[in-house]
Design a protein around this motif. Sequence first.
Motif, PDB file in Angstrom:
ATOM      1  N   LEU A   1     103.115  31.793  37.219  1.00  0.00           N
ATOM      2  CA  LEU A   1     103.767  32.481  36.094  1.00  0.00           C
ATOM      3  C   LEU A   1     104.246  31.447  35.080  1.00  0.00           C
ATOM      4  CD1 LEU A   1     103.936  35.502  35.729  1.00  0.00           C
ATOM      5  CD2 LEU A   1     106.347  35.388  36.195  1.00  0.00           C
ATOM      6  N   ASP A   2     103.331  31.114  34.147  1.00  0.00           N
ATOM      7  CA  ASP A   2     103.661  30.106  33.138  1.00  0.00           C
ATOM      8  C   ASP A   2     104.502  30.739  32.021  1.00  0.00           C
ATOM      9  OD1 ASP A   2     103.245  27.468  31.804  1.00  0.00           O
ATOM     10  OD2 ASP A   2     102.408  28.802  30.295  1.00  0.00           O
ATOM     11  N   GLY A   3     105.510  30.012  31.575  1.00  0.00           N
ATOM     12  CA  GLY A   3     106.358  30.547  30.500  1.00  0.00           C
ATOM     13  C   GLY A   3     107.437  31.461  31.040  1.00  0.00           C
TER      14      GLY A   3
ATOM     15  N   ILE B   1     103.052  24.013  17.919  1.00  0.00           N
ATOM     16  CA  ILE B   1     103.711  22.855  18.522  1.00  0.00           C
ATOM     17  C   ILE B   1     105.206  23.095  18.442  1.00  0.00           C
ATOM     18  CG2 ILE B   1     103.789  21.591  16.305  1.00  0.00           C
ATOM     19  CD1 ILE B   1     103.274  18.999  17.909  1.00  0.00           C
ATOM     20  N   ASN B   2     105.987  22.527  19.355  1.00  0.00           N
ATOM     21  CA  ASN B   2     107.440  22.714  19.306  1.00  0.00           C
ATOM     22  C   ASN B   2     108.030  21.695  18.333  1.00  0.00           C
ATOM     23  OD1 ASN B   2     110.180  22.839  19.563  1.00  0.00           O
ATOM     24  ND2 ASN B   2     110.150  23.076  21.798  1.00  0.00           N
ATOM     25  N   GLU B   3     108.143  22.081  17.087  1.00  0.00           N
ATOM     26  CA  GLU B   3     108.619  21.159  16.047  1.00  0.00           C
ATOM     27  C   GLU B   3     110.043  20.702  16.287  1.00  0.00           C
ATOM     28  OE1 GLU B   3     106.930  22.704  11.929  1.00  0.00           O
ATOM     29  OE2 GLU B   3     107.794  20.692  11.881  1.00  0.00           O
TER      30      GLU B   3
ATOM     31  N   ARG C   1     102.780  28.906  14.316  1.00  0.00           N
ATOM     32  CA  ARG C   1     103.071  29.955  15.300  1.00  0.00           C
ATOM     33  C   ARG C   1     103.297  29.290  16.664  1.00  0.00           C
ATOM     34  NH1 ARG C   1     103.591  32.613  11.559  1.00  0.00           N
ATOM     35  NH2 ARG C   1     102.640  34.606  10.889  1.00  0.00           N
ATOM     36  N   TYR C   2     104.435  29.529  17.268  1.00  0.00           N
ATOM     37  CA  TYR C   2     104.739  28.944  18.591  1.00  0.00           C
ATOM     38  C   TYR C   2     105.588  29.918  19.386  1.00  0.00           C
ATOM     39  CZ  TYR C   2     105.781  25.252  21.996  1.00  0.00           C
ATOM     40  OH  TYR C   2     105.867  24.483  23.154  1.00  0.00           O
ATOM     41  N   ILE C   3     105.016  30.461  20.470  1.00  0.00           N
ATOM     42  CA  ILE C   3     105.691  31.500  21.258  1.00  0.00           C
ATOM     43  C   ILE C   3     106.510  30.873  22.380  1.00  0.00           C
ATOM     44  CG2 ILE C   3     105.251  33.478  22.788  1.00  0.00           C
ATOM     45  CD1 ILE C   3     102.751  34.076  21.141  1.00  0.00           C
TER      46      ILE C   3
ATOM     47  N   SER D   1     104.988  30.139  25.136  1.00  0.00           N
ATOM     48  CA  SER D   1     104.213  30.548  26.309  1.00  0.00           C
ATOM     49  C   SER D   1     102.778  30.128  26.023  1.00  0.00           C
ATOM     50  CB  SER D   1     104.308  32.065  26.477  1.00  0.00           C
ATOM     51  OG  SER D   1     103.549  32.490  27.588  1.00  0.00           O
ATOM     52  N   MET D   2     102.357  29.072  26.724  1.00  0.00           N
ATOM     53  CA  MET D   2     101.068  28.436  26.367  1.00  0.00           C
ATOM     54  C   MET D   2      99.912  29.429  26.365  1.00  0.00           C
ATOM     55  SD  MET D   2      99.013  25.556  28.487  1.00  0.00           S
ATOM     56  CE  MET D   2      97.946  24.377  27.675  1.00  0.00           C
ATOM     57  N   VAL D   3      99.873  30.305  27.383  1.00  0.00           N
ATOM     58  CA  VAL D   3      98.752  31.239  27.491  1.00  0.00           C
ATOM     59  C   VAL D   3      98.688  32.124  26.253  1.00  0.00           C
ATOM     60  CG1 VAL D   3      97.892  33.231  28.785  1.00  0.00           C
ATOM     61  CG2 VAL D   3      98.684  31.221  30.011  1.00  0.00           C
TER      62      VAL D   3
ATOM     63  N   ILE E   1      95.129  25.427  16.639  1.00  0.00           N
ATOM     64  CA  ILE E   1      95.294  24.291  17.552  1.00  0.00           C
ATOM     65  C   ILE E   1      96.646  24.411  18.250  1.00  0.00           C
ATOM     66  CG2 ILE E   1      96.241  22.843  15.677  1.00  0.00           C
ATOM     67  CD1 ILE E   1      95.003  20.401  17.096  1.00  0.00           C
ATOM     68  N   TYR E   2      96.630  24.166  19.566  1.00  0.00           N
ATOM     69  CA  TYR E   2      97.872  24.125  20.357  1.00  0.00           C
ATOM     70  C   TYR E   2      98.085  22.678  20.770  1.00  0.00           C
ATOM     71  CZ  TYR E   2     101.063  24.556  24.308  1.00  0.00           C
ATOM     72  OH  TYR E   2     102.121  24.406  25.176  1.00  0.00           O
ATOM     73  N   ILE E   3      99.283  22.175  20.541  1.00  0.00           N
ATOM     74  CA  ILE E   3      99.572  20.774  20.883  1.00  0.00           C
ATOM     75  C   ILE E   3     100.849  20.699  21.703  1.00  0.00           C
ATOM     76  CG2 ILE E   3     100.041  18.445  19.984  1.00  0.00           C
ATOM     77  CD1 ILE E   3      98.736  19.308  17.348  1.00  0.00           C
ATOM     78  N   TYR E   4     100.775  20.063  22.885  1.00  0.00           N
ATOM     79  CA  TYR E   4     101.996  19.640  23.560  1.00  0.00           C
ATOM     80  C   TYR E   4     101.858  18.130  23.767  1.00  0.00           C
ATOM     81  CZ  TYR E   4     106.542  20.299  25.441  1.00  0.00           C
ATOM     82  OH  TYR E   4     107.914  20.269  25.594  1.00  0.00           O
ATOM     83  N   PRO E   5     102.365  17.329  22.853  1.00  0.00           N
ATOM     84  CA  PRO E   5     102.100  15.889  22.871  1.00  0.00           C
ATOM     85  C   PRO E   5     103.088  15.118  23.733  1.00  0.00           C
ATOM     86  CG  PRO E   5     103.392  16.411  20.942  1.00  0.00           C
ATOM     87  CD  PRO E   5     103.194  17.716  21.685  1.00  0.00           C
TER      88      PRO E   5
ATOM     89  N   GLY F   1     104.012  14.059  28.061  1.00  0.00           N
ATOM     90  CA  GLY F   1     103.999  15.464  27.663  1.00  0.00           C
ATOM     91  C   GLY F   1     104.670  16.297  28.740  1.00  0.00           C
ATOM     92  N   LYS F   2     104.513  17.616  28.685  1.00  0.00           N
ATOM     93  CA  LYS F   2     105.188  18.506  29.644  1.00  0.00           C
ATOM     94  C   LYS F   2     104.196  19.200  30.550  1.00  0.00           C
ATOM     95  CE  LYS F   2     107.975  22.730  29.859  1.00  0.00           C
ATOM     96  NZ  LYS F   2     108.616  23.806  29.053  1.00  0.00           N
ATOM     97  N   LEU F   3     103.006  19.508  30.052  1.00  0.00           N
ATOM     98  CA  LEU F   3     102.088  20.385  30.768  1.00  0.00           C
ATOM     99  C   LEU F   3     101.329  19.643  31.866  1.00  0.00           C
ATOM    100  CD1 LEU F   3     100.994  22.498  27.725  1.00  0.00           C
ATOM    101  CD2 LEU F   3     102.721  23.010  29.429  1.00  0.00           C
ATOM    102  N   ARG F   4     101.027  20.393  32.916  1.00  0.00           N
ATOM    103  CA  ARG F   4     100.424  19.827  34.120  1.00  0.00           C
ATOM    104  C   ARG F   4      98.913  19.767  33.973  1.00  0.00           C
ATOM    105  NH1 ARG F   4     105.239  18.328  36.327  1.00  0.00           N
ATOM    106  NH2 ARG F   4     106.765  19.888  35.657  1.00  0.00           N
TER     107      ARG F   4
HETATM  108  P1  P6P Z   1     108.905  23.839  25.210  1.00  0.00           P
HETATM  109  C1  P6P Z   1     106.350  27.125  29.369  1.00  0.00           C
HETATM  110  O1  P6P Z   1     107.457  26.543  30.063  1.00  0.00           O
HETATM  111  C2  P6P Z   1     105.375  25.989  29.043  1.00  0.00           C
HETATM  112  O2  P6P Z   1     104.913  25.417  30.222  1.00  0.00           O
HETATM  113  C3  P6P Z   1     104.232  26.496  28.182  1.00  0.00           C
HETATM  114  O3  P6P Z   1     103.811  27.763  28.531  1.00  0.00           O
HETATM  115  C4  P6P Z   1     104.826  26.454  26.790  1.00  0.00           C
HETATM  116  O4  P6P Z   1     103.861  26.339  25.754  1.00  0.00           O
HETATM  117  C5  P6P Z   1     105.700  25.206  26.860  1.00  0.00           C
HETATM  118  O5  P6P Z   1     106.045  25.023  28.239  1.00  0.00           O
HETATM  119  C6  P6P Z   1     106.980  25.373  26.082  1.00  0.00           C
HETATM  120  O6  P6P Z   1     107.713  24.173  26.243  1.00  0.00           O
HETATM  121  O7  P6P Z   1     109.342  22.445  25.599  1.00  0.00           O
HETATM  122  O8  P6P Z   1     108.303  23.884  23.826  1.00  0.00           O
HETATM  123  O9  P6P Z   1     109.944  24.908  25.430  1.00  0.00           O
END
Ligand code: P6P
Length: 336
Positions: free
Chosen positions: A119-121, A212-214, A243-245, A247-249, A261-265, A273-276
């Motif tokens: 359950l991502d996000g 991206i999370n600005e 646009r940034y929700i 929730s990556m999915v 484009i989705y960026i988690y740098p 970064g944060k994502l696995r």
């Molecule tokens: P941040 C949710 O926790 C997640 O893994 C992704 O689904 C989402 O895009 C990102 O982290 C959000 O992280 O640091 O921007 O709150």
Amino acid sequence: MDTKHTTLGEFIIDNQKHFKYSSGELSRLINSIRLAAKIVNHEVNKAGLVDILGAAGETNIQGEDQQKLDVYANEVFKSALINREIVCGIASEEEEDFITVQGKYNAHDNKYVVLIDPLDGSSNIDVNVSVGTIFSIYRRTTPLGMPVKKEDFLQKGKEQVAAGYIVYGTSTMLVYTAGYGVNGFTLNPAIGSFYLSHPDMKFPETGNIFSINEGNYAQFSQGVKDYIKYCQAEEDDRPYTFRYIGSMVSDFHRNMIKGGIYIYPASTKAPKGKLRLLYECNPIAFLTEQAGGKATDGFNRIMDIQPTELHERVPIFCGSTKMVEKAELFMKLNKE
Ligand code: P6P
């Protein structure tokens, strides 16, 4: 009764011929994910009504508060996979180490391993924002017996045989690839069937959405900062839409349909970064490439990265090819 659209079950059978070396087990594996998706969807949709919200009082391997729905989704997907005696091992964001499947009939001899973010996000659950499940499937490389972490789980993303996600949004969709394109199925909750609603999904070659999370701007590298300024400049086809929700999915799904484009740098606070890599970036990268897009860490193809541990993180830039290539240009110009 919708007899016009193909159901997910029919689609899997019709495309069985593509699954080389598979005696139907991969089809059964994807069917078990379909079942688990329906069960989790039922709970996600009523999360606001029953006492399933709020942290389960524990923290997961990531040190994050475990929402009850995280725990629940993890158990549902694990049991669906284990009960079908199809996989020999499972790795999950919610589990410190991988799980080998005992069971009868020497389950540990089965030929697939599954890596999953159940359950991502999940931090969005309490505020009724869509969440998702992400899964990644490999054939084991060891011949038989208990799976081995390095050989069977720490495989490069390009070795995946299938990957996908379920997005529990305004409607629930299952989107997956088995290496022959990306197809999206929408759940009709009235009858509990997924119908082929988005055949052969393709990333537009370019787009005007950047995600991206600005809020982390001050922590970004100069390359990322320069790309964000490029997206915001009033020139040519810009400024792009932001646009940034969170929730990556959901962000990924929207960008694949509309172009983006989705960026988690990497950042000073999150150097990798944060994502696995294993159960978020690799499956998303497989889907991206199968849909004609591009997925890198800013410099290198995500699916070429050699994993070294189950929960390792990587930066990710994924989406419309021309947008990712432009972002990479800024990254390379500023490479320290
Ligand atoms: P941040 C949710 O926790 C997640 O893994 C992704 O689904 C989402 O895009 C990102 O982290 C959000 O992280 O640091 O921007 O709150």
